[in-house]
Enzyme design. Structure first.
Site, PDB file in Angstrom:
ATOM      1  CB  VAL A 293      -1.047  -0.033   1.287  1.00  0.00           C
ATOM      2  CG1 VAL A 293      -1.839   1.299   1.292  1.00  0.00           C
ATOM      3  CG2 VAL A 293      -1.867  -1.381   1.623  1.00  0.00           C
TER       4      VAL A 293
ATOM      5  CE1 TYR B 233     -16.712  17.469   1.463  1.00  0.00           C
ATOM      6  CE2 TYR B 233     -19.016  17.154   1.880  1.00  0.00           C
ATOM      7  CZ  TYR B 233     -17.803  16.644   1.675  1.00  0.00           C
ATOM      8  OH  TYR B 233     -17.502  15.392   2.188  1.00  0.00           O
TER       9      TYR B 233
ATOM     10  CB  SER C 130     -15.789  19.209  -4.223  1.00  0.00           C
ATOM     11  OG  SER C 130     -16.056  18.865  -3.096  1.00  0.00           O
TER      12      SER C 130
END
Length: 307
Positions: free
Chosen positions: A42, A188, A191
């Protein structure tokens, strides 16, 4: 009784390679930890190296002694298109495959402010992840061609995207993207709408390339008690009934790893906790592809100019 999907449901991920943006805190941190626990290598993409390295050390301490996690850090600043593109290029210098991309980093409910590229900082939730994802797209396609690969792109959106319908989304120009006259939560929401539009558009490009085993999904994690919400005056109220980061991370972990995604053919799907298919509103469905196409073209133009 149907067993609830949880981290113990994640299949073995040995040999898989993953990226998680904003992986040093909150649901991103849990996502990095649980992918690493199951054997994936990862990459934690975040802005501050010291915080990222501290988070990696903490994860190593939280996992069992017999688990040897492979977690690496790459610098990534969501506000900078150049940084996002460079993070993707650095990753491709280190790796020959990418199985899982979790676009998790985010900025929420902040006052109007422009970032270094002249993009409103909440709008960078969309533009930054575009720059990262599009740069990585050739490698994602190459990985999908490898036998027994299971490519997933997961964009962390929010149920709050629906508030974008109280605005007039315009992704034809940077002025339209920035939406200066909107409230913070409306920006927000816009987005988070662009996160879903990116999901739609990337899935289209997989399909157009004849790729059938790559799945791009959007998820809503639920209301989660994380640092991202601390800027909100309702924080203390939200914290009383919100999910823990461990609970909040389940939706993206499901989208990133569950075989059910392929069994149910959840291409370009929007999932609510945990793994529940949710219908999208007309803006997010974007049947004619106009909003998604406008957003894609604008981001390409911004990248040519800024990155």
């Amino acid at each position: 009784m149907v067993r609830t999907w949880d981290v113990s449901s994640i299949p073995d991920l040995a040999g898989r390679v993953a990226i998680v943006t904003g992986g040093n805190t909150g649901i991103g941190y849990i996502t990095v930890r649980e992918l690493a626990r199951k054997g994936a290598r990862v990459y934690m993409l975040s802005r501050t190296e010291a915080r990222a390295l501290a988070a990696i050390e903490k994860i190593e301490g939280e996992l069992a002694p017999d688990v040897q996690p492979e977690i690496e850090y790459i610098n990534f600043d969501l506000l900078s298109l150049k940084s996002c593109k460079q993070a993707a290029e650095e990753f491709m210098r280190r790796e020959q495959r990418l199985d899982i991309l979790v676009n998790n980093a985010g900025i929420m409910a902040t006052p109007y402010q422009l970032g270094p590229d002249g993009i409103e900082i909440q709008a960078c939730n969309g533009t930054g992840h575009f720059a990262l994802t599009v740069t990585l797209l050739p490698l994602l396609k190459e990985t999908a061609a490898i036998p027994d690969s299971h490519v997933r792109v997961v964009n962390v959106s929010s149920a709050g995207y629906a508030m974008a319908s109280t605005t007039k989304p315009d992704f034809t120009s940077i002025e339209g993207l920035n939406q200066k006259t909107c409230l913070a939560m409306q920006r927000y929401a816009l987005s988070k709408l662009t996160n879903i539009l990116l999901t739609n558009e990337v899935q289209k490009r997989f399909t157009e390339s004849g790729i059938t085993n790559a799945y791009c999904l959007s998820i809503h994690p639920g209301i989660v008690a994380t640092d991202m919400a601390r800027g909100m005056y309702l924080w203390s109220l939200l914290a009383t009934f919100s999910k823990t980061p461990e609970q909040g991370a389940l939706s993206q972990l499901y989208a990133a790893t569950s075989p059910e995604v392929e069994e149910k053919d959840l291409k370009a799907a929007l999932l609510f906790p945990v793994g529940q298919l949710k219908s999208k509103n007309s803006l997010a469905e974007d049947k004619d592809g106009k909003l998604g196409g406008d957003f894609w073209s604008l981001c390409e133009a911004l990248m040519r100019e800024k990155a």
